[in-house]
Design an enzyme around this catalytic site. Structure first.
Site, PDB file in Angstrom:
ATOM      1  N   LYS A   9     -26.914 -23.773  89.250  1.00 51.11           N
ATOM      2  CA  LYS A   9     -25.802 -24.041  89.489  1.00 51.11           C
ATOM      3  C   LYS A   9     -25.387 -24.463  90.877  1.00 51.11           C
ATOM      4  CE  LYS A   9     -23.704 -22.594  85.162  1.00 51.11           C
ATOM      5  NZ  LYS A   9     -22.511 -21.857  84.592  1.00 51.11           N
ATOM      6  N   TYR A  49     -20.462 -30.291  78.996  1.00 48.59           N
ATOM      7  CA  TYR A  49     -19.521 -29.205  78.748  1.00 48.59           C
ATOM      8  C   TYR A  49     -18.404 -29.442  77.770  1.00 48.59           C
ATOM      9  CZ  TYR A  49     -21.869 -26.114  82.305  1.00 48.59           C
ATOM     10  OH  TYR A  49     -22.544 -25.416  82.643  1.00 48.59           O
ATOM     11  N   ARG A  85     -31.836 -16.892  78.164  1.00 50.50           N
ATOM     12  CA  ARG A  85     -30.670 -16.007  78.196  1.00 50.50           C
ATOM     13  C   ARG A  85     -30.598 -14.758  78.555  1.00 50.50           C
ATOM     14  NH1 ARG A  85     -25.887 -19.291  77.291  1.00 50.50           N
ATOM     15  NH2 ARG A  85     -25.062 -17.707  76.088  1.00 50.50           N
ATOM     16  N   THR A  91     -22.604 -13.964  80.732  1.00 46.65           N
ATOM     17  CA  THR A  91     -21.820 -14.940  81.291  1.00 46.65           C
ATOM     18  C   THR A  91     -20.903 -14.576  82.767  1.00 46.65           C
ATOM     19  OG1 THR A  91     -21.402 -15.743  78.990  1.00 46.65           O
ATOM     20  CG2 THR A  91     -20.094 -16.788  80.954  1.00 46.65           C
ATOM     21  N   ARG A 102     -27.671 -13.094  86.850  1.00 48.65           N
ATOM     22  CA  ARG A 102     -26.271 -13.075  87.033  1.00 48.65           C
ATOM     23  C   ARG A 102     -25.661 -11.889  87.703  1.00 48.65           C
ATOM     24  NH1 ARG A 102     -24.648 -16.563  81.523  1.00 48.65           N
ATOM     25  NH2 ARG A 102     -24.639 -18.613  82.291  1.00 48.65           N
ATOM     26  N   ASN A 112     -21.463 -18.238  88.530  1.00 50.17           N
ATOM     27  CA  ASN A 112     -22.541 -17.188  87.922  1.00 50.17           C
ATOM     28  C   ASN A 112     -23.904 -17.872  87.909  1.00 50.17           C
ATOM     29  OD1 ASN A 112     -22.287 -19.122  85.806  1.00 50.17           O
ATOM     30  ND2 ASN A 112     -21.800 -17.900  84.337  1.00 50.17           N
ATOM     31  N   HIS A 115     -27.394 -21.895  84.186  1.00 51.19           N
ATOM     32  CA  HIS A 115     -27.110 -21.899  82.758  1.00 51.19           C
ATOM     33  C   HIS A 115     -28.394 -21.975  82.113  1.00 51.19           C
ATOM     34  CE1 HIS A 115     -25.751 -24.537  79.407  1.00 51.19           C
ATOM     35  NE2 HIS A 115     -27.038 -24.911  79.400  1.00 51.19           N
ATOM     36  N   GLU A 126     -28.925 -30.860  75.362  1.00 49.48           N
ATOM     37  CA  GLU A 126     -28.688 -31.096  76.825  1.00 49.48           C
ATOM     38  C   GLU A 126     -30.003 -31.564  77.416  1.00 49.48           C
ATOM     39  OE1 GLU A 126     -28.318 -26.595  77.449  1.00 49.48           O
ATOM     40  OE2 GLU A 126     -26.257 -26.645  76.616  1.00 49.48           O
TER      41      GLU A 126
HETATM   42  O1  CDP Z   1     -22.954 -20.290  80.338  1.00 42.39           O
HETATM   43  P1  CDP Z   1     -22.479 -19.286  79.119  1.00 42.39           P
HETATM   44  O2  CDP Z   1     -23.290 -20.011  77.635  1.00 42.39           O
HETATM   45  O3  CDP Z   1     -23.152 -17.843  79.385  1.00 42.39           O
HETATM   46  O4  CDP Z   1     -21.270 -19.064  78.935  1.00 42.39           O
HETATM   47  P2  CDP Z   1     -20.191 -20.101  78.112  1.00 42.39           P
HETATM   48  O5  CDP Z   1     -19.261 -19.213  77.628  1.00 42.39           O
HETATM   49  O6  CDP Z   1     -20.936 -21.117  77.459  1.00 42.39           O
HETATM   50  O7  CDP Z   1     -19.276 -20.820  79.383  1.00 42.39           O
HETATM   51  C1  CDP Z   1     -20.097 -21.914  80.056  1.00 42.39           C
HETATM   52  C2  CDP Z   1     -19.431 -21.736  81.842  1.00 42.39           C
HETATM   53  O8  CDP Z   1     -18.067 -21.886  81.817  1.00 42.39           O
HETATM   54  C3  CDP Z   1     -19.896 -20.279  82.116  1.00 42.39           C
HETATM   55  O9  CDP Z   1     -21.341 -19.919  82.562  1.00 42.39           O
HETATM   56  C4  CDP Z   1     -18.969 -20.278  83.245  1.00 42.39           C
HETATM   57  O10 CDP Z   1     -19.607 -20.790  84.280  1.00 42.39           O
HETATM   58  C5  CDP Z   1     -17.752 -20.950  82.672  1.00 42.39           C
HETATM   59  N1  CDP Z   1     -16.885 -19.902  82.228  1.00 42.39           N
HETATM   60  C6  CDP Z   1     -15.700 -19.486  82.913  1.00 42.39           C
HETATM   61  O11 CDP Z   1     -15.457 -20.027  84.252  1.00 42.39           O
HETATM   62  N2  CDP Z   1     -14.949 -18.832  82.626  1.00 42.39           N
HETATM   63  C7  CDP Z   1     -14.882 -18.065  81.138  1.00 42.39           C
HETATM   64  N3  CDP Z   1     -13.987 -17.165  80.956  1.00 42.39           N
HETATM   65  C8  CDP Z   1     -15.883 -18.538  80.609  1.00 42.39           C
HETATM   66  C9  CDP Z   1     -17.020 -19.283  80.872  1.00 42.39           C
HETATM   67 MG    MG Z   2     -22.649 -21.769  76.914  1.00 45.31          MG
END
Ligand code: CDP
Ligand code: MG
Length: 134
Positions: A9, A49, A85, A91, A102, A112, A115, A126
């Site tokens: 990212k 997204y 993952r 996350t 992360r 973080n 992805h 994707e």
């Molecule tokens: O990336 P991941 O699948 O672990 O998390 P997600 O819940 O699908 O969220 C996508 C992305 O949104 C995260 O990787 C963060 O960059 C952002 N995010 C955030 O800014 N604040 C949150 N509370 C949750 C996600």
């Molecule tokens: Mg996700």
């Protein structure tokens, strides 16, 4: 062999961490199939997204992903999705296990570093969005 989409990212690119992130995936046995280094158009980032639309953090996520270029990687190995993952970690970098990307390299949310697709359906969607069909 399973395929997944990894993104290095904008925060990791800006901080000069691309090599370290890629090394971790290579050391874990991932093979890189295709890569694309680019600042995507906003419309494509929003489509990528789309499942997060309406969430309180959606705007900051989109702003973050538009803050600079990212490296998009189609990668493969057995069990690629769940292994990627696990390598990425939770996350929120503050909650991620030490030894994960992360935890070790991420700063906060949304910054973080990486992805990784969360299911085979997500990976197919994707990879199709970023690279088109095979
Ligand atoms: O990336 P991941 O699948 O672990 O998390 P997600 O819940 O699908 O969220 C996508 C992305 O949104 C995260 O990787 C963060 O960059 C952002 N995010 C955030 O800014 N604040 C949150 N509370 C949750 C996600
Ligand atoms: Mg996700």
């Amino acid at each position: 062999m399973e395929r997944t989409l990894i993104i290095v990212k904008p925060d990791a690119v800006a901080r000069g961490l691309v090599g370290r992130v890629l090394s971790r995936f290579e050391a874990a046995g991932f093979e890189f199939v295709r890569m694309r280094f680019e600042l995507l158009p906003e419309e494509l980032v929003r489509r990528f997204y789309a499942e997060h639309e309406g969430k309180w953090y959606f705007a900051r996520l989109i702003d973050f992903m538009l803050s600079g270029p990212s490296l998009f990687i189609e990668a493969r190995r057995d069990e690629a999705i769940h292994r990627a993952r696990n390598l990425a970690g939770a996350t929120d970098p503050c909650e991620a296990e030490p030894g994960t990307i992360r935890a070790d390299l991420g700063e906060n949310l949304p910054r973080n570093c990486v992805h990784a697709s969360d299911s085979s359906e997500s990976a197919a969607r994707e990879i199709g969005l970023i690279f088109g069909a095979d």
